[in-house]
Write a protein that holds these residues in place. Structure first.
Motif, PDB file in Angstrom:
ATOM      1  N   MET A   1       6.616 -39.536 -11.788  1.00 51.26           N
ATOM      2  CA  MET A   1       6.524 -38.148 -12.234  1.00 51.26           C
ATOM      3  C   MET A   1       7.888 -37.654 -12.701  1.00 51.26           C
ATOM      4  SD  MET A   1       4.148 -36.660  -9.138  1.00 51.26           S
ATOM      5  CE  MET A   1       2.606 -37.444  -8.694  1.00 51.26           C
ATOM      6  N   PRO A   2       7.925 -36.548 -13.463  1.00 53.19           N
ATOM      7  CA  PRO A   2       9.218 -35.967 -13.858  1.00 53.19           C
ATOM      8  C   PRO A   2      10.051 -35.608 -12.635  1.00 53.19           C
ATOM      9  CG  PRO A   2       7.420 -34.984 -15.105  1.00 53.19           C
ATOM     10  CD  PRO A   2       6.787 -35.830 -14.048  1.00 53.19           C
ATOM     11  N   GLY A   3      11.354 -35.716 -12.768  1.00 54.45           N
ATOM     12  CA  GLY A   3      12.239 -35.495 -11.631  1.00 54.45           C
ATOM     13  C   GLY A   3      12.088 -34.127 -10.989  1.00 54.45           C
ATOM     14  N   TRP A   4      11.893 -33.092 -11.806  1.00 57.96           N
ATOM     15  CA  TRP A   4      11.776 -31.749 -11.251  1.00 57.96           C
ATOM     16  C   TRP A   4      10.487 -31.552 -10.469  1.00 57.96           C
ATOM     17  CZ3 TRP A   4       7.548 -28.887 -12.648  1.00 57.96           C
ATOM     18  CH2 TRP A   4       6.859 -29.292 -13.805  1.00 57.96           C
ATOM     19  N   PHE A   5       9.480 -32.385 -10.777  1.00 63.11           N
ATOM     20  CA  PHE A   5       8.178 -32.234 -10.123  1.00 63.11           C
ATOM     21  C   PHE A   5       8.039 -33.108  -8.883  1.00 63.11           C
ATOM     22  CE2 PHE A   5       3.569 -32.939  -9.693  1.00 63.11           C
ATOM     23  CZ  PHE A   5       3.126 -31.621  -9.723  1.00 63.11           C
ATOM     24  N   GLN A   6       8.871 -34.127  -8.733  1.00 63.68           N
ATOM     25  CA  GLN A   6       8.729 -35.057  -7.628  1.00 63.68           C
ATOM     26  C   GLN A   6       8.799 -34.391  -6.248  1.00 63.68           C
ATOM     27  OE1 GLN A   6      11.265 -38.493  -7.993  1.00 63.68           O
ATOM     28  NE2 GLN A   6      10.560 -38.943 -10.081  1.00 63.68           N
ATOM     29  N   PRO A   7       9.708 -33.430  -6.010  1.00 65.06           N
ATOM     30  CA  PRO A   7       9.703 -32.776  -4.684  1.00 65.06           C
ATOM     31  C   PRO A   7       8.397 -32.037  -4.386  1.00 65.06           C
ATOM     32  CG  PRO A   7      11.770 -32.366  -5.818  1.00 65.06           C
ATOM     33  CD  PRO A   7      10.857 -32.990  -6.826  1.00 65.06           C
ATOM     34  N   ILE A   8       7.773 -31.456  -5.412  1.00 62.71           N
ATOM     35  CA  ILE A   8       6.504 -30.754  -5.199  1.00 62.71           C
ATOM     36  C   ILE A   8       5.438 -31.736  -4.744  1.00 62.71           C
ATOM     37  CG2 ILE A   8       4.709 -29.369  -6.309  1.00 62.71           C
ATOM     38  CD1 ILE A   8       6.833 -28.368  -8.260  1.00 62.71           C
ATOM     39  N   ALA A   9       5.404 -32.899  -5.369  1.00 60.69           N
ATOM     40  CA  ALA A   9       4.402 -33.904  -5.012  1.00 60.69           C
ATOM     41  C   ALA A   9       4.712 -34.569  -3.680  1.00 60.69           C
ATOM     42  CB  ALA A   9       4.319 -34.962  -6.116  1.00 60.69           C
ATOM     43  N   ALA A  10       6.000 -34.767  -3.394  1.00 58.19           N
ATOM     44  CA  ALA A  10       6.372 -35.511  -2.189  1.00 58.19           C
ATOM     45  C   ALA A  10       6.237 -34.681  -0.922  1.00 58.19           C
ATOM     46  CB  ALA A  10       7.804 -36.031  -2.323  1.00 58.19           C
ATOM     47  N   TYR A  11       6.652 -33.401  -0.985  1.00 58.59           N
ATOM     48  CA  TYR A  11       6.706 -32.579   0.219  1.00 58.59           C
ATOM     49  C   TYR A  11       5.503 -31.660   0.331  1.00 58.59           C
ATOM     50  CZ  TYR A  11      11.450 -34.323   0.161  1.00 58.59           C
ATOM     51  OH  TYR A  11      12.550 -35.143   0.131  1.00 58.59           O
ATOM     52  N   GLN A  12       4.331 -32.238   0.308  1.00 58.56           N
ATOM     53  CA  GLN A  12       3.087 -31.510   0.521  1.00 58.56           C
ATOM     54  C   GLN A  12       2.193 -32.396   1.391  1.00 58.56           C
ATOM     55  OE1 GLN A  12      -0.254 -32.112  -1.496  1.00 58.56           O
ATOM     56  NE2 GLN A  12       0.576 -32.557  -3.529  1.00 58.56           N
ATOM     57  N   PRO A  13       1.178 -31.835   2.031  1.00 60.63           N
ATOM     58  CA  PRO A  13       0.438 -32.610   3.041  1.00 60.63           C
ATOM     59  C   PRO A  13      -0.366 -33.776   2.498  1.00 60.63           C
ATOM     60  CG  PRO A  13      -0.558 -30.440   2.723  1.00 60.63           C
ATOM     61  CD  PRO A  13       0.745 -30.423   2.010  1.00 60.63           C
ATOM     62  N   PHE A  14      -0.836 -33.717   1.256  1.00 68.31           N
ATOM     63  CA  PHE A  14      -1.740 -34.761   0.786  1.00 68.31           C
ATOM     64  C   PHE A  14      -1.028 -36.075   0.464  1.00 68.31           C
ATOM     65  CE2 PHE A  14      -4.678 -31.228   0.140  1.00 68.31           C
ATOM     66  CZ  PHE A  14      -5.870 -31.802   0.538  1.00 68.31           C
ATOM     67  N   THR A  15       0.179 -36.016  -0.067  1.00 69.54           N
ATOM     68  CA  THR A  15       0.862 -37.246  -0.464  1.00 69.54           C
ATOM     69  C   THR A  15       1.105 -38.193   0.702  1.00 69.54           C
ATOM     70  OG1 THR A  15       1.856 -36.310  -2.463  1.00 69.54           O
ATOM     71  CG2 THR A  15       2.981 -38.173  -1.455  1.00 69.54           C
ATOM     72  N   PRO A  16       1.703 -37.760   1.829  1.00 75.80           N
ATOM     73  CA  PRO A  16       1.869 -38.709   2.932  1.00 75.80           C
ATOM     74  C   PRO A  16       0.543 -39.216   3.494  1.00 75.80           C
ATOM     75  CG  PRO A  16       2.504 -36.497   3.625  1.00 75.80           C
ATOM     76  CD  PRO A  16       2.340 -36.472   2.138  1.00 75.80           C
ATOM     77  N   ALA A  17      -0.487 -38.372   3.499  1.00 80.96           N
ATOM     78  CA  ALA A  17      -1.798 -38.816   3.985  1.00 80.96           C
ATOM     79  C   ALA A  17      -2.388 -39.872   3.049  1.00 80.96           C
ATOM     80  CB  ALA A  17      -2.747 -37.625   4.106  1.00 80.96           C
ATOM     81  N   ILE A  18      -2.257 -39.666   1.736  1.00 81.75           N
ATOM     82  CA  ILE A  18      -2.777 -40.634   0.768  1.00 81.75           C
ATOM     83  C   ILE A  18      -2.012 -41.945   0.862  1.00 81.75           C
ATOM     84  CG2 ILE A  18      -2.951 -41.138  -1.703  1.00 81.75           C
ATOM     85  CD1 ILE A  18      -3.562 -38.143  -2.117  1.00 81.75           C
ATOM     86  N   GLU A  19      -0.682 -41.870   0.980  1.00 78.84           N
ATOM     87  CA  GLU A  19       0.117 -43.095   1.059  1.00 78.84           C
ATOM     88  C   GLU A  19      -0.176 -43.862   2.346  1.00 78.84           C
ATOM     89  OE1 GLU A  19       1.896 -44.441  -1.296  1.00 78.84           O
ATOM     90  OE2 GLU A  19       1.359 -42.774  -2.607  1.00 78.84           O
ATOM     91  N   THR A  20      -0.436 -43.141   3.442  1.00 77.66           N
ATOM     92  CA  THR A  20      -0.808 -43.804   4.688  1.00 77.66           C
ATOM     93  C   THR A  20      -2.159 -44.496   4.552  1.00 77.66           C
ATOM     94  OG1 THR A  20       0.427 -42.156   5.971  1.00 77.66           O
ATOM     95  CG2 THR A  20      -1.194 -43.474   7.156  1.00 77.66           C
ATOM     96  N   LEU A  21      -3.131 -43.796   3.977  1.00 82.30           N
ATOM     97  CA  LEU A  21      -4.452 -44.385   3.770  1.00 82.30           C
ATOM     98  C   LEU A  21      -4.365 -45.582   2.824  1.00 82.30           C
ATOM     99  CD1 LEU A  21      -7.495 -44.102   4.346  1.00 82.30           C
ATOM    100  CD2 LEU A  21      -7.654 -42.631   2.328  1.00 82.30           C
TER     101      LEU A  21
END
Length: 263
Positions: free
Chosen positions: A203-223
């Motif tokens: 993703m674009p650099g400015w958008f990566q923190p939005i995607a990384a620091y939200q509840p769904f991303t760590p749950a999806i990566e764990t699954l």
């Protein structure tokens, strides 16, 4: 009879009530199912070759992108289910049935517990059905052990429980069903802003923190790691902290709103 027995009895009665509502209004359940299934088929068969070539930096491989996509679609299915719960809770609060329940000798918290358990069951059933579609079009999880499958199921239930309590609070705080549906919209939109469709690093650099620091991303990566054997890292405990925090906040918010005196 003990208060615990009464709470279990009344909660099971409210659970049956909510399941009957779901059976009488199947269109809401169908909408919850159709959206992730359509997205799954769209991204696999329309965008699959292009997405896999772009992500892998090599040749097109639709099956590889299908394997990447399915965990995100399953988590998106979980995120869509509580929106119906928010609407159902709001309708209960505005149509007078809760006022009648308050005059009856039933466990007061059983109304909310029935909504939560019913929503979690619907979420699990929806995940099973969407997963069956994924398997039918070629998804395989050959490297996952029985323990990893059990952990994946537990994670999905935990996420469903956390989001459902949050949705119950949204329904109680909403003046009508339309507002409840709008308030629950972030639970549907957030998976689109996660790593469900593409890795965060793409993703674009400015958008990566939005995607990384939200509840769904760590749950999806764990699954994804549990089902496909990819690296999980610290995503598993971040996902658990998010789930426990959202569940605690949603439970406290919901119970405080439900137990306050009606105006």
């Amino acid at each position: 009879m003990s208060s615990l027995f009464l709470a279990i009895r009344d909660s099971s009665t409210m659970l049956r009530r909510n399941l009957l509502h779901a059976r009488r209004y199947p269109s809401l359940t169908l909408n919850i199912l159709l959206t992730p299934v359509v997205l799954l088929l769209l991204f696999v068969y329309v965008f699959g070759d292009v997405m896999s070539a772009g992500l892998g930096g090599g040749g097109a491989d639709r099956s590889a992108y299908l394997a990447y996509l399915v965990p995100g679609i399953l988590m998106m299915t979980i995120g869509a289910t509580p929106a119906g719960t928010a609407v159902s809770v709001s309708m209960d609060m505005t149509q007078g049935i809760i006022a009648r329940f308050r005059t009856m000798a039933i466990h007061r918290g059983s109304v909310l517990i029935g909504h939560v358990i019913g929503s979690v069951l619907q979420a699990v059933i929806s995940v099973v059905l969407v997963g069956a579609v994924a398997v039918a079009i070629g998804f395989r999880s050959a490297h996952a052990t029985a323990l990893e499958w059990l952990a994946a199921f537990g994670l999905l239930v935990l996420v469903a429980m956390a989001l459902t309590w949050l949705a119950v609070g949204m329904g109680l705080a909403s003046p009508n069903a339309e507002a409840a549906s709008n308030n629950a919209l972030p639970l549907i939109v957030l998976p689109f802003l996660s790593s469900a469709f593409v890795p965060v690093g793409a993703m674009p650099g400015w958008f990566q923190p939005i995607a990384a620091y939200q509840p769904f991303t760590p749950a999806i990566e764990t699954l994804r790691g549990l089902l496909l054997g990819s690296e999980i890292g610290n995503n598993w405990w971040i996902a658990i902290i998010w789930c426990l925090g959202l569940a605690a906040f949603g439970y406290g918010w919901s119970t405080s709103l439900f137990h306050r005196d009606p105006k």
